[in-house]
Scaffold this motif. Sequence first.
Motif, mmCIF file in Angstrom:
data_model
loop_
_atom_site.group_PDB
_atom_site.id
_atom_site.type_symbol
_atom_site.label_atom_id
_atom_site.label_comp_id
_atom_site.label_asym_id
_atom_site.label_seq_id
_atom_site.Cartn_x
_atom_site.Cartn_y
_atom_site.Cartn_z
ATOM 1 N N ALA A 49 0.770 -1.253 0.000
ATOM 2 C CA ALA A 49 0.006 0.001 -0.118
ATOM 3 C C ALA A 49 0.756 1.230 -0.120
ATOM 4 O O ALA A 49 0.694 2.382 -0.656
ATOM 5 N N ALA A 50 2.259 1.242 0.723
ATOM 6 C CA ALA A 50 2.967 2.449 0.772
ATOM 7 C C ALA A 50 3.603 2.660 -0.442
ATOM 8 O O ALA A 50 3.833 3.899 -1.145
ATOM 9 N N GLN A 51 3.795 1.505 -1.095
ATOM 10 C CA GLN A 51 4.625 1.748 -2.383
ATOM 11 C C GLN A 51 3.622 2.459 -3.513
ATOM 12 O O GLN A 51 4.274 2.948 -4.448
ATOM 13 N N ARG A 52 2.483 2.029 -3.363
ATOM 14 C CA ARG A 52 1.497 2.363 -4.335
ATOM 15 C C ARG A 52 1.403 3.954 -4.409
ATOM 16 O O ARG A 52 1.324 4.615 -5.265
ATOM 17 N N SER A 53 1.712 4.386 -3.191
ATOM 18 C CA SER A 53 1.475 5.892 -2.967
ATOM 19 C C SER A 53 2.803 6.697 -3.042
ATOM 20 O O SER A 53 3.083 7.718 -3.584
ATOM 21 N N THR A 54 3.952 5.918 -2.674
ATOM 22 C CA THR A 54 5.251 6.479 -2.574
ATOM 23 C C THR A 54 6.210 5.397 -3.100
ATOM 24 O O THR A 54 6.663 4.596 -2.548
ATOM 25 N N PRO A 55 6.599 5.609 -4.485
ATOM 26 C CA PRO A 55 7.335 4.721 -5.124
ATOM 27 C C PRO A 55 8.672 4.359 -4.543
ATOM 28 O O PRO A 55 9.588 3.473 -4.622
ATOM 29 N N GLY A 56 9.258 5.491 -3.902
ATOM 30 C CA GLY A 56 10.527 5.379 -3.113
ATOM 31 C C GLY A 56 10.946 4.408 -2.024
ATOM 32 O O GLY A 56 11.605 4.386 -1.217
ATOM 33 N N VAL A 57 9.660 3.746 -1.653
ATOM 34 C CA VAL A 57 9.588 2.873 -0.370
ATOM 35 C C VAL A 57 10.344 1.797 -0.322
ATOM 36 O O VAL A 57 11.342 1.696 0.730
ATOM 37 N N LEU A 61 13.267 1.273 2.960
ATOM 38 C CA LEU A 61 13.155 0.194 3.910
ATOM 39 C C LEU A 61 14.477 -0.658 3.875
ATOM 40 O O LEU A 61 14.953 -0.980 4.953
ATOM 41 N N ILE A 62 15.028 -0.988 2.902
ATOM 42 C CA ILE A 62 16.301 -1.868 2.531
ATOM 43 C C ILE A 62 17.221 -0.984 3.499
ATOM 44 O O ILE A 62 17.962 -1.581 4.214
ATOM 45 N N ARG A 63 17.460 0.125 3.217
ATOM 46 C CA ARG A 63 18.464 0.881 3.688
ATOM 47 C C ARG A 63 18.223 1.066 5.140
ATOM 48 O O ARG A 63 19.236 1.191 5.875
ATOM 49 N N MET A 64 17.137 1.418 5.677
ATOM 50 C CA MET A 64 16.769 1.364 6.997
ATOM 51 C C MET A 64 17.261 0.277 7.767
ATOM 52 O O MET A 64 17.710 0.344 8.898
ATOM 53 N N HIS A 65 16.763 -1.074 7.025
ATOM 54 C CA HIS A 65 17.189 -2.421 7.812
ATOM 55 C C HIS A 65 18.858 -2.323 7.899
ATOM 56 O O HIS A 65 19.362 -2.951 9.008
ATOM 57 N N PHE A 66 19.524 -1.718 6.848
ATOM 58 C CA PHE A 66 21.118 -1.956 6.665
ATOM 59 C C PHE A 66 21.432 -1.087 7.686
ATOM 60 O O PHE A 66 22.487 -1.479 8.545
ATOM 61 N N HIS A 67 21.044 0.220 7.957
ATOM 62 C CA HIS A 67 21.586 0.894 9.017
ATOM 63 C C HIS A 67 21.175 0.352 10.372
ATOM 64 O O HIS A 67 22.060 0.620 11.378
ATOM 65 N N ASP A 68 20.191 -0.173 10.511
ATOM 66 C CA ASP A 68 19.929 -0.616 11.958
ATOM 67 C C ASP A 68 20.681 -1.884 12.189
ATOM 68 O O ASP A 68 21.387 -1.863 13.425
ATOM 69 N N LEU A 94 18.061 11.327 6.567
ATOM 70 C CA LEU A 94 17.227 11.293 5.317
ATOM 71 C C LEU A 94 16.862 9.908 4.972
ATOM 72 O O LEU A 94 16.161 9.784 3.831
ATOM 73 N N LEU A 95 16.807 9.040 5.951
ATOM 74 C CA LEU A 95 16.014 7.769 5.803
ATOM 75 C C LEU A 95 14.462 7.762 5.773
ATOM 76 O O LEU A 95 13.951 8.790 6.636
ATOM 77 N N ARG A 96 13.687 7.029 4.711
ATOM 78 C CA ARG A 96 12.387 7.028 4.801
ATOM 79 C C ARG A 96 11.510 5.795 4.876
ATOM 80 O O ARG A 96 12.262 4.554 4.940
ATOM 81 N N GLY A 97 10.486 5.553 5.323
ATOM 82 C CA GLY A 97 9.562 4.571 5.733
ATOM 83 C C GLY A 97 9.271 4.497 7.264
ATOM 84 O O GLY A 97 8.699 3.368 7.414
ATOM 85 N N TYR A 98 9.791 5.226 7.944
ATOM 86 C CA TYR A 98 9.694 5.037 9.506
ATOM 87 C C TYR A 98 7.926 4.692 9.820
ATOM 88 O O TYR A 98 7.570 3.698 10.403
ATOM 89 N N GLU A 99 7.151 5.519 9.163
ATOM 90 C CA GLU A 99 5.569 5.424 9.290
ATOM 91 C C GLU A 99 5.143 4.260 8.752
ATOM 92 O O GLU A 99 4.074 3.553 9.305
ATOM 93 N N ILE A 100 5.791 3.427 7.705
ATOM 94 C CA ILE A 100 5.099 2.059 7.291
ATOM 95 C C ILE A 100 5.592 1.061 8.229
ATOM 96 O O ILE A 100 4.521 0.321 8.443
ATOM 97 N N ILE A 101 6.645 1.012 8.926
ATOM 98 C CA ILE A 101 6.798 0.248 10.069
ATOM 99 C C ILE A 101 5.848 0.348 11.246
ATOM 100 O O ILE A 101 5.358 -0.450 11.777
ATOM 101 N N ASP A 102 5.594 1.509 11.375
ATOM 102 C CA ASP A 102 4.816 1.856 12.617
ATOM 103 C C ASP A 102 3.318 1.334 12.330
ATOM 104 O O ASP A 102 2.482 1.093 13.056
ATOM 105 N N THR A 103 3.041 1.677 10.967
ATOM 106 C CA THR A 103 1.675 1.150 10.434
ATOM 107 C C THR A 103 1.448 -0.356 10.731
ATOM 108 O O THR A 103 0.239 -0.839 11.121
ATOM 109 N N ALA A 104 2.250 -1.058 10.121
ATOM 110 C CA ALA A 104 2.513 -2.355 10.233
ATOM 111 C C ALA A 104 2.179 -3.155 11.683
ATOM 112 O O ALA A 104 1.751 -3.992 12.153
ATOM 113 N N LYS A 105 3.227 -2.399 12.543
ATOM 114 C CA LYS A 105 3.222 -2.786 13.985
ATOM 115 C C LYS A 105 1.791 -2.309 14.797
ATOM 116 O O LYS A 105 1.368 -3.442 15.429
ATOM 117 N N THR A 106 1.058 -1.351 14.438
ATOM 118 C CA THR A 106 -0.203 -1.376 14.980
ATOM 119 C C THR A 106 -1.260 -2.212 14.353
ATOM 120 O O THR A 106 -1.947 -2.645 15.134
#
Length: 326
Positions: A49-57, A61-68, A94-106
């Motif tokens: 769902a996030a990818q459909r609205s924001t193509p850079g998702v 998320l890959i980069r966020m996982h790597f940095h974590d 400049l990482l993006r996608g935090y809100e996606i993880i929050d949504t999935a968690k909720t």
Amino acid sequence: MVFSRTKTPLFFLVLLATLTTVALGQTRVGFYSTSCPTAESIIQSTVQAAQRSTPGVPAGLIRMHFHDCFVNGCDASILITGPSSERTAPPNSLLRGYEIIDTAKTQIEAVCPGVVSCADILAIAARDSVLLAGGIARWNVPTGRRDGLVSRASDTTNLPAFNDPVDVQIRKFAEKGLNTQDLVTLSGSHTLGTAACVLFSYRLYNYNNTNGPDPSIDATFLTTLRNLCPNGGSGTTRVNLDTGSPNTFDTSYFANLRSGRGVLESDQLLWGNPTTRTVAQRFLGVSGLVGLTFNVEFARSMVRMSNIEVKTGTQGEIRRVCSAVN
């Protein structure tokens, strides 16, 4: 010998069977099969769902996982908010996608409260991001991670950097139990995503204080980059890391390096080093080298990376929300 096209399907089947049964550290495939069987489908639908609205998702998320994973292990510490948390550090700003993880968690908490860690959600979301961008059909993510309790910006100083020499890159990966092939393979995630001009403009105008460009940059590509990032212009303008197929998970990134079209210095240096160049050449099917299938090796390296210094058992906790400890 180079793997032929007719052998690739069998190779994929062998890999997928291996990844289905693998258990690295104390994580295992199917950890939530009885305690929260819908977790992975919830994460997948959230990422879609996030990818459909924001193509850079996917890239985010890959980069966020790597940095974590490279900072105190894969424990979702990058998701914690606070004035001096990891996510405030310059490499993560400049990482993006935090809100996606929050949504999935909720959504997961609504059906399986206190069961699924934020660290596992991030690992699965990174896998699903690759799938959305056309990567390997699927690989199984070993789960069972627990969430960390500490998040400090000061701990991010040893993250791989955009200007690291190859020997430094190799050392940083080795410190996390990853080898040189993992380094080149995971760098291939730069087939997706963008970089701000501020991270590479020095290569265009004043490389190593020479008042000239990095000589490894292709002349035509140099003109392109200078038009996108004029000298003295906005450093926040973003440029595709893969100028061949920026939204598709493929080997175009490695072809770019071969042509002197790597955007980040750390990427282009991989082609200049004989050891790392050989790995990249194997992904490109260079004659005389044993071939490697990028999607297959990326899945393997992601599984290895996602088990860096994981917290399991009674370590850490299962956060109720991903942005704060309980």
